[in-house]
Design a protein around this motif. Structure first.
Motif, mmCIF file in Angstrom:
data_model
loop_
_atom_site.group_PDB
_atom_site.id
_atom_site.type_symbol
_atom_site.label_atom_id
_atom_site.label_comp_id
_atom_site.label_asym_id
_atom_site.label_seq_id
_atom_site.Cartn_x
_atom_site.Cartn_y
_atom_site.Cartn_z
ATOM 1 N N ILE A 129 44.962 55.272 30.817
ATOM 2 C CA ILE A 129 44.188 56.502 30.717
ATOM 3 C C ILE A 129 42.778 56.125 30.265
ATOM 4 O O ILE A 129 42.605 55.513 29.209
ATOM 5 N N ILE A 165 43.349 58.320 35.503
ATOM 6 C CA ILE A 165 44.666 57.801 35.132
ATOM 7 C C ILE A 165 45.145 56.885 36.256
ATOM 8 O O ILE A 165 45.084 57.257 37.442
ATOM 9 N N TRP A 191 46.108 61.594 41.076
ATOM 10 C CA TRP A 191 46.424 61.732 39.657
ATOM 11 C C TRP A 191 45.894 63.029 39.059
ATOM 12 O O TRP A 191 46.542 63.624 38.190
ATOM 13 N N ARG A 192 44.712 63.469 39.499
ATOM 14 C CA ARG A 192 44.111 64.652 38.887
ATOM 15 C C ARG A 192 44.956 65.905 39.139
ATOM 16 O O ARG A 192 45.216 66.699 38.233
ATOM 17 N N TYR A 195 48.308 65.556 37.229
ATOM 18 C CA TYR A 195 48.159 65.773 35.797
ATOM 19 C C TYR A 195 48.000 67.248 35.484
ATOM 20 O O TYR A 195 48.574 67.760 34.513
ATOM 21 N N THR A 198 51.398 68.861 35.493
ATOM 22 C CA THR A 198 52.412 68.394 34.535
ATOM 23 C C THR A 198 51.895 68.302 33.106
ATOM 24 O O THR A 198 52.654 67.941 32.208
ATOM 25 N N LYS A 199 50.630 68.641 32.872
ATOM 26 C CA LYS A 199 50.002 68.390 31.570
ATOM 27 C C LYS A 199 50.769 69.014 30.416
ATOM 28 O O LYS A 199 51.006 68.363 29.385
ATOM 29 N N LEU A 202 53.910 67.069 29.747
ATOM 30 C CA LEU A 202 53.613 65.702 29.328
ATOM 31 C C LEU A 202 53.118 65.643 27.883
ATOM 32 O O LEU A 202 53.486 64.745 27.123
#
Length: 228
Positions: A129, A165, A191-192, A195, A198-199, A202
């Motif tokens: 990250i 990421i 990835w953006r 993310y 799922t942020k 996560l």
């Protein structure tokens, strides 16, 4: 021998500029931890197990378990603002920081679907990250022990916004190199969007890990000892 917080400048409660300065001094000097004062090593930060729950209604529906994870990079984190820490423990306390790079190394197990693609595997992994802006906030309540007030962190909220990421998941699909390479490429190219989907799931277990670390430390030190 002085206790480490006796060797540091003490701040007045709520003094954001002083708290930010001392927070960065603590990171710089004691990131390797001080077991005798219940301050765990922060770099690397070792986590035995993290479980990420599946979102059955979202486009990214995966069960993920990470084990024996080392988080590397917290020693380079810089607080840009620390707010709160009032004498009466009222209000929110907020830790705002930048993290140039954070590496997660360990073992993963994954099963589910990412958008229209199935994903399944178990093996070694590395997640990098970069350029992260983080904000960790919480309430505090008092807990009296032996006539002294200790702070207890509750109602935590964690957000982190990275610039990038990168993923490397080994042994996807029982070691099928073509499928594994394609999934890793897909993860890194998208990835953006992944993310964003799922942020919440996560960050929830991550925020709990951080809360437990802070509370373990605060439970062993009266709150008043940290301030003028």
């Amino acid at each position: 021998m002085l206790c480490y917080y006796q060797a540091l400048q003490k701040c007045k409660n709520g003094d954001s500029a002083c708290l930010t300065k001392i927070g960065n001094e603590i990171l710089e000097k004691y990131y390797e931890g001080l077991p005798e004062y219940h301050l765990v090593p922060l770099d690397p930060l070792h986590i035995k197990k993290m479980i990420f729950e599946r979102d059955v209604h979202g486009p990214v529906s995966i069960d993920v378990t990470l084990t024996d994870v080392d988080l590397i990079g917290f020693k380079n984190m810089k607080f840009t603002a620390i707010k709160g820490f009032q004498a009466d423990l009222s209000g929110r306390t907020e830790l705002i920081a930048t993290i140039p790079e954070l590496r997660l190394k360990g073992h993963y197990k994954i099963d589910g679907q990412i958008l229209v693609l199935p994903i399944k595997g178990e093996g070694d992994m590395e997640i990098v990250i970069s350029g992260a802006q983080s904000n960790y906030s919480f309430d505090m309540k008092p807990n009296e022990k032996k006539g002294k007030i200790h702070a207890v962190v509750e109602h935590v909220k964690f957000n982190i916004e990275p610039d990038q990421i990168k993923f490397r998941l080994d042994n996807l699909f029982n070691g099928d190199k073509t499928l594994g390479d394609n999934i890793n490429l897909f993860l890194n190219e998208n990835w953006r969007e992944l993310y964003a989907e799922t942020k919440t799931n996560l960050l929830k277990p991550s925020s709990i890990v951080m809360k437990n670390i802070i509370n373990s430390f605060l439970d062993n030190h009266p709150y008043e000892h940290f301030f003028e």
